[in-house]
Structures are given as C-alpha cells and as structure tokens.
Design an enzyme around this catalytic site. Structure first.
Site, PDB file in Angstrom:
ATOM      1  N   ASN A 187      -7.170   9.220   6.767  1.00  0.00           N
ATOM      2  CA  ASN A 187      -6.352   8.513   5.775  1.00  0.00           C
ATOM      3  C   ASN A 187      -4.906   8.370   6.236  1.00  0.00           C
ATOM      4  OD1 ASN A 187      -8.659   8.473   4.342  1.00  0.00           O
ATOM      5  ND2 ASN A 187      -8.086  10.085   2.896  1.00  0.00           N
ATOM      6  N   VAL A 188      -4.306   7.240   5.854  1.00  0.00           N
ATOM      7  CA  VAL A 188      -2.924   6.985   6.226  1.00  0.00           C
ATOM      8  C   VAL A 188      -1.985   7.304   5.066  1.00  0.00           C
ATOM      9  CG1 VAL A 188      -3.515   5.302   8.027  1.00  0.00           C
ATOM     10  CG2 VAL A 188      -3.203   4.497   5.673  1.00  0.00           C
ATOM     11  N   GLY A 198     -16.020  11.692   1.775  1.00  0.00           N
ATOM     12  CA  GLY A 198     -15.522  10.363   1.434  1.00  0.00           C
ATOM     13  C   GLY A 198     -15.291   9.431   2.597  1.00  0.00           C
ATOM     14  N   THR A 199     -16.145   9.506   3.605  1.00  0.00           N
ATOM     15  CA  THR A 199     -16.017   8.530   4.699  1.00  0.00           C
ATOM     16  C   THR A 199     -17.331   7.799   4.901  1.00  0.00           C
ATOM     17  OG1 THR A 199     -15.502   8.176   7.042  1.00  0.00           O
ATOM     18  CG2 THR A 199     -16.465  10.313   6.482  1.00  0.00           C
ATOM     19  N   ASN A 259     -20.248  12.626  -0.740  1.00  0.00           N
ATOM     20  CA  ASN A 259     -20.119  11.174  -0.855  1.00  0.00           C
ATOM     21  C   ASN A 259     -21.091  10.704  -1.942  1.00  0.00           C
ATOM     22  OD1 ASN A 259     -20.139   8.269  -0.322  1.00  0.00           O
ATOM     23  ND2 ASN A 259     -19.281   8.757   1.675  1.00  0.00           N
ATOM     24  N   HIS A 282      -5.625   8.302  12.198  1.00  0.00           N
ATOM     25  CA  HIS A 282      -5.314   6.871  12.144  1.00  0.00           C
ATOM     26  C   HIS A 282      -3.865   6.599  11.749  1.00  0.00           C
ATOM     27  CE1 HIS A 282      -9.908   5.974  11.666  1.00  0.00           C
ATOM     28  NE2 HIS A 282      -9.555   6.182  12.920  1.00  0.00           N
ATOM     29  N   CYS A 322      15.860  -2.636  20.130  1.00  0.00           N
ATOM     30  CA  CYS A 322      15.503  -3.791  20.974  1.00  0.00           C
ATOM     31  C   CYS A 322      15.249  -5.070  20.170  1.00  0.00           C
ATOM     32  CB  CYS A 322      14.288  -3.458  21.830  1.00  0.00           C
ATOM     33  SG  CYS A 322      12.742  -3.493  20.915  1.00  0.00           S
ATOM     34  N   CYS A 351       8.808   0.648  16.211  1.00  0.00           N
ATOM     35  CA  CYS A 351       9.025  -0.656  16.841  1.00  0.00           C
ATOM     36  C   CYS A 351       7.735  -1.112  17.525  1.00  0.00           C
ATOM     37  CB  CYS A 351      10.149  -0.531  17.857  1.00  0.00           C
ATOM     38  SG  CYS A 351      10.349  -2.037  18.824  1.00  0.00           S
ATOM     39  N   ARG A 385       0.833  -1.212   0.000  1.00  0.00           N
ATOM     40  CA  ARG A 385       0.000   0.000   0.000  1.00  0.00           C
ATOM     41  C   ARG A 385       0.866   1.261   0.000  1.00  0.00           C
ATOM     42  NH1 ARG A 385      -3.887  -0.852   4.875  1.00  0.00           N
ATOM     43  NH2 ARG A 385      -4.607   1.218   4.281  1.00  0.00           N
TER      44      ARG A 385
HETATM   45  C1  BJW Z   1     -16.190   8.328  -2.132  1.00  0.00           C
HETATM   46  C2  BJW Z   1     -15.630   8.152  -3.376  1.00  0.00           C
HETATM   47  C3  BJW Z   1     -15.302   9.310  -4.061  1.00  0.00           C
HETATM   48  C4  BJW Z   1     -15.970   6.214  -2.600  1.00  0.00           C
HETATM   49  N1  BJW Z   1     -15.527  10.500  -3.517  1.00  0.00           N
HETATM   50  N2  BJW Z   1     -16.419   9.520  -1.607  1.00  0.00           N
HETATM   51  C5  BJW Z   1     -18.438   2.485  19.014  1.00  0.00           C
HETATM   52  C6  BJW Z   1     -19.395   1.680  18.419  1.00  0.00           C
HETATM   53  C7  BJW Z   1     -19.023   0.519  17.748  1.00  0.00           C
HETATM   54  C8  BJW Z   1     -17.693   0.112  17.671  1.00  0.00           C
HETATM   55  C9  BJW Z   1     -16.748   0.912  18.262  1.00  0.00           C
HETATM   56  C10 BJW Z   1     -17.142   2.068  18.916  1.00  0.00           C
HETATM   57  N3  BJW Z   1     -16.000   2.654  19.389  1.00  0.00           N
HETATM   58  C11 BJW Z   1     -14.931   1.908  19.032  1.00  0.00           C
HETATM   59  C12 BJW Z   1     -15.366   0.820  18.361  1.00  0.00           C
HETATM   60  C13 BJW Z   1     -14.517  -0.267  17.790  1.00  0.00           C
HETATM   61  C14 BJW Z   1     -13.820   0.120  16.511  1.00  0.00           C
HETATM   62  C15 BJW Z   1     -14.866   0.458  15.475  1.00  0.00           C
HETATM   63  O1  BJW Z   1     -15.161   1.587  15.188  1.00  0.00           O
HETATM   64  N4  BJW Z   1     -15.415  -0.566  14.847  1.00  0.00           N
HETATM   65  C16 BJW Z   1     -16.432  -0.371  13.809  1.00  0.00           C
HETATM   66  C17 BJW Z   1     -16.010  -1.105  12.554  1.00  0.00           C
HETATM   67  C18 BJW Z   1     -17.750  -0.819  14.336  1.00  0.00           C
HETATM   68  N5  BJW Z   1     -12.901   1.227  16.707  1.00  0.00           N
HETATM   69  C19 BJW Z   1     -11.660   1.027  17.130  1.00  0.00           C
HETATM   70  O2  BJW Z   1     -11.245  -0.082  17.376  1.00  0.00           O
HETATM   71  C20 BJW Z   1     -10.785   2.242  17.333  1.00  0.00           C
HETATM   72  N6  BJW Z   1     -10.124   2.174  18.566  1.00  0.00           N
HETATM   73  C21 BJW Z   1     -10.768   2.274  19.738  1.00  0.00           C
HETATM   74  O3  BJW Z   1     -11.945   2.526  19.811  1.00  0.00           O
HETATM   75  O4  BJW Z   1      -9.967   2.089  20.805  1.00  0.00           O
HETATM   76  C22 BJW Z   1     -10.508   2.103  22.112  1.00  0.00           C
HETATM   77  C23 BJW Z   1      -9.348   2.157  23.049  1.00  0.00           C
HETATM   78  C24 BJW Z   1      -9.232   3.224  23.922  1.00  0.00           C
HETATM   79  C25 BJW Z   1      -8.158   3.272  24.801  1.00  0.00           C
HETATM   80  C26 BJW Z   1      -7.197   2.259  24.784  1.00  0.00           C
HETATM   81  C27 BJW Z   1      -7.286   1.221  23.888  1.00  0.00           C
HETATM   82  C28 BJW Z   1      -8.381   1.158  23.015  1.00  0.00           C
HETATM   83  C29 BJW Z   1      -9.656   2.283  16.307  1.00  0.00           C
HETATM   84  C30 BJW Z   1     -10.125   2.449  14.921  1.00  0.00           C
HETATM   85  C31 BJW Z   1      -8.915   2.428  13.971  1.00  0.00           C
HETATM   86  C32 BJW Z   1      -9.354   2.343  12.522  1.00  0.00           C
HETATM   87  N7  BJW Z   1      -8.228   2.115  11.697  1.00  0.00           N
HETATM   88  C33 BJW Z   1      -8.419   1.938  10.271  1.00  0.00           C
HETATM   89  C34 BJW Z   1      -7.188   1.206   9.710  1.00  0.00           C
HETATM   90  C35 BJW Z   1      -5.996   2.142   9.594  1.00  0.00           C
HETATM   91  C36 BJW Z   1      -4.837   1.457   8.972  1.00  0.00           C
HETATM   92  C37 BJW Z   1      -5.119   0.982   7.572  1.00  0.00           C
HETATM   93  O5  BJW Z   1      -5.548   1.772   6.723  1.00  0.00           O
HETATM   94  O6  BJW Z   1      -4.872  -0.193   7.323  1.00  0.00           O
HETATM   95  O7  BJW Z   1      -8.621   3.191   9.638  1.00  0.00           O
HETATM   96  S1  BJW Z   1      -9.906   1.031   9.857  1.00  0.00           S
HETATM   97  C38 BJW Z   1     -10.271   1.939   8.408  1.00  0.00           C
HETATM   98  O8  BJW Z   1     -11.527   2.604   8.584  1.00  0.00           O
HETATM   99  C39 BJW Z   1      -9.193   3.015   8.303  1.00  0.00           C
HETATM  100  C40 BJW Z   1     -10.010   4.211   7.921  1.00  0.00           C
HETATM  101  O9  BJW Z   1      -9.335   5.414   8.258  1.00  0.00           O
HETATM  102  C41 BJW Z   1     -11.295   4.014   8.691  1.00  0.00           C
HETATM  103  C42 BJW Z   1     -12.453   4.764   8.154  1.00  0.00           C
HETATM  104  O10 BJW Z   1     -12.764   4.340   6.876  1.00  0.00           O
HETATM  105  P1  BJW Z   1     -13.239   5.396   5.802  1.00  0.00           P
HETATM  106  O11 BJW Z   1     -12.184   6.397   5.572  1.00  0.00           O
HETATM  107  O12 BJW Z   1     -14.579   5.895   6.166  1.00  0.00           O
HETATM  108  O13 BJW Z   1     -13.283   4.503   4.476  1.00  0.00           O
HETATM  109  P2  BJW Z   1     -14.364   3.442   3.995  1.00  0.00           P
HETATM  110  O14 BJW Z   1     -13.665   2.556   3.032  1.00  0.00           O
HETATM  111  O15 BJW Z   1     -15.101   2.838   5.112  1.00  0.00           O
HETATM  112  O16 BJW Z   1     -15.446   4.325   3.212  1.00  0.00           O
HETATM  113  C43 BJW Z   1     -15.122   5.005   2.016  1.00  0.00           C
HETATM  114  C44 BJW Z   1     -16.267   5.964   1.718  1.00  0.00           C
HETATM  115  O17 BJW Z   1     -15.882   6.708   0.576  1.00  0.00           O
HETATM  116  C45 BJW Z   1     -17.594   5.273   1.365  1.00  0.00           C
HETATM  117  O18 BJW Z   1     -18.655   5.909   2.062  1.00  0.00           O
HETATM  118  C46 BJW Z   1     -17.742   5.518  -0.149  1.00  0.00           C
HETATM  119  O19 BJW Z   1     -19.096   5.684  -0.550  1.00  0.00           O
HETATM  120  C47 BJW Z   1     -16.993   6.801  -0.292  1.00  0.00           C
HETATM  121  N8  BJW Z   1     -16.431   7.034  -1.621  1.00  0.00           N
HETATM  122  N9  BJW Z   1     -15.543   6.774  -3.631  1.00  0.00           N
HETATM  123  C48 BJW Z   1     -16.109  10.555  -2.263  1.00  0.00           C
HETATM  124  N10 BJW Z   1     -14.755   9.224  -5.310  1.00  0.00           N
HETATM  125 ZN    ZN Z   2      12.341  -1.497  19.848  1.00  0.00          ZN
END
Ligand code: BJW
Ligand code: ZN
Length: 259
Positions: A104-105, A197-198, A223, A121, A160, A129, A72
C-alpha cells in the site's frame, strides 16, 4: 456468533516466533480507501487504474496523473486506520519477531502504530523529481481536493526544473531494491506469513507469500474473495480484514486487542 477465525489460525499465530504480515489494498478498504481494482470515479471514471499507474501515462498527461495522486493523497489524509490496522500493530507488539510488508502507498499502518512497514510500492507522501530523483516537498497536513478530482500540473523540481512525480512504483518499474530484499529475506526465514487483502496478481510482490510457503512457513490468508493465493495458504479466512484481524488477536491473546 459468526465464526470469523479458525482454531487452526489462532494456534499457528500463537505458536509462531517469526511472522511476516503482507498487506494489500483490502487492508485499507474499510478506512474508505478504494482498492486498486475498484472502478475509478469522478474525473478518472473512464480510465483504468492499471493504465494510469504507468510512466507512459505520466509522460503523456502529467496533469491528469498528478491530479489523480493528489486526490488520493487527500483522501488518505482524511481517512483513519481501521481496526484491522490496529490489530496488525497489536500482532507486531506481541510476537517475538514480526516484519510488516505492505504494497500500500497509504500511511495507515504507520498511523495505527506499526513501527517500520516495508513499502514495496512506495508512498503517496514521498514525491520526487522525475529526472534527477531529488525528493520534493508535500504540503504539511491534510489537503482537500474536490470530490470529483481535478487536473493539476505537477510542480517543478527546485534543482533541475523537471516535473515532480509521485514516489510510487508504476507498472514496468523496478521495486526499491532494499525494500524488496528485506521482504524476500523476511519471507524466507519466517515460520508464519499472514497475507491480508491482496489480489495476489501483481508481481514481484505476489511472490512474497509463495517464497514463504516454498521454504516451509505456514500461510494464513485474510480476504473476503478467492485469490490465486488460496492454494498457497494453509488457512483461508474469508472476511474483511477490519473484522477478521481483531477476532484473530482476540482468539490468541484474549483481551489484548482492546484499548
Ligand atoms: C479485502 C477487503 C477487505 C477487498 N478486507 N480484503 C510476472 C508475471 C506477469 C507479469 C509480471 C510478472 N512480473 C512482473 C510483471 C509485470 C507487472 C505485473 O505484475 N503485472 C500484472 C498486472 C500481471 N509488474 C510490474 O510491472 C512491477 N515491476 C516490474 O516487474 O519491474 C521489472 C523491472 C525490473 C528491473 C528494472 C525495471 C523493471 C511493478 C509493479 C508495481 C505495482 N504498482 C501498483 C501501483 C502503485 C501506485 C498506485 O497505487 O497508484 O501497486 S499496481 C497496484 O497493484 C498497486 C498495488 O500495491 C498492487 C497490488 O494490488 P493489491 O494490493 O493486491 O490490491 P487489489 O486492488 O488488486 O486487490 C484488493 C484485494 O483486497 C482483493 O483481493 C479484494 O478481494 C480484497 N479486499 N476488501 C480484506 N475489507
Ligand atoms: Zn530534478
């Protein structure tokens, strides 16, 4: 001509003094970067991104997960900011106060001229590490990975010897505290939030537009699809970011988006 923006959206942006732009994967879709919910391809096609983006997946098969992130990073390095990213930078330059918050990353906002996006994110370009968190180097320049991807054993930490991990926030991990509080503070004090776009499915990031709306800001959503944020938004602009955002800039500031 096809109507991409409404007069109401142009009026809200033209009058706003404090703006938050909140972006997700759809922002980079027209740069050729797959969204998080697009099906995976190549080596990863039988996997679900939601299962790969976890500490458990990295612990169980570090080479599979590290290879995915290297692939990626390579794809993003070869991609270019699209007209939507450029329009975001144009908005930032034109409104009195603007905070860009991205999930976005990738680094496409920075490469389009946005000054200091808040990365909720993390980043593909900041590995660290997995044990002691010491930052690790990424090779300079654009890397090239094979089209179908490959497994790659992660490098070892120079301090480490633990495996280096991607500098992103996985499911179950806390968001960087400074980034999250900057985003919440900006959302709580803005008069307009533009969400672009989210899918609005991933928390706590999805709360950012909700905080803004709850505290009285107008929310405009860009969106092509419906999302759970539809009811939070005062205006829903259904279309791709790379077309809608330049049209919005044009509607507010005339030729300001050109050149
Ligand atoms: C267009 C388009 C065009 C297409 N123009 N638009 C409350 C309720 C339920 C669950 C939870 C909650 N709170 C926490 C949770 C759990 C979990 C969560 O949310 N789960 C859900 C799936 C239900 N959250 C977590 O685990 C978070 N951490 C946490 O809560 O920790 C608690 C804690 C506290 C203290 C100590 C320890 C723990 C962390 C979430 C991290 C998310 N990370 C990711 C991966 C990043 C790395 C990687 O990329 O590999 O981030 S997941 C992924 O989703 C990524 C994105 O940033 C994120 C959001 O996605 P995004 O950007 O919305 O993309 P898509 O693909 O979903 O949507 C694309 C959109 O674009 C669509 O709508 C299309 O229609 C549109 N589109 N073409 C405009 N041309
Ligand atoms: Zn280390």
């Amino acid at each position: 001509m096809e109507q991409l923006v409404s007069g109401e959206a142009a009026k809200l942006l033209g009058q706003a003094r404090r703006v938050v732009i909140f972006t997700g994967a759809g922002m980079s879709a027209e740069s050729g970067v797959p969204t998080f919910r697009d099906a995976l391809t190549g080596l990863w096609q039988q996997f679900d991104a939601q299962a790969l983006a976890t500490p458990e997946a990295f612990r169980d098969d570090p080479a599979l997960v590290w290879g995915w992130y290297e692939w990626r990073r390579s794809a993003v390095g070869q991609a270019r900011p699209n007209p939507g990213h450029l329009a975001v930078a144009a908005i930032e330059a034109r409104v009195p106060s603007c905070v860009l918050v991205t999930q976005n990353v990738d680094d496409l906002h920075e490469r389009a001229g946005s000054v200091a996006p808040v990365h909720l994110h993390g980043s593909l370009f900041a590995p660290r590490c997995s044990a002691c968190a010491q930052p690790a180097e990424v090779p300079a320049g654009v890397t090239e990975e094979p089209a179908g991807g490959r497994r790659i054993t992660p490098p070892r930490c120079t301090r480490c010897s633990a495996p280096v991990r991607p500098g992103v926030v996985w499911f179950g991990e806390a968001l960087p505290e400074a980034a999250l509080s900057a985003a919440v503070e900006a959302a709580a004090t803005c008069d307009l939030l533009l969400t672009v776009g989210t899918s609005g499915l991933v928390y706590p990031a999805a709360e950012i537009p909700q905080v803004a709306a709850r505290l009285g800001a107008a929310v405009i959503q860009v969106n092509p699809e419906e999302t759970p944020l539809d009811h939070v938004a005062e205006v829903n602009l259904r279309g791709p970011a790379a077309r809608v955002l330049p049209a919005l800039v044009e509607a507010v500031w005339g030729g300001a988006n050109r050149g």
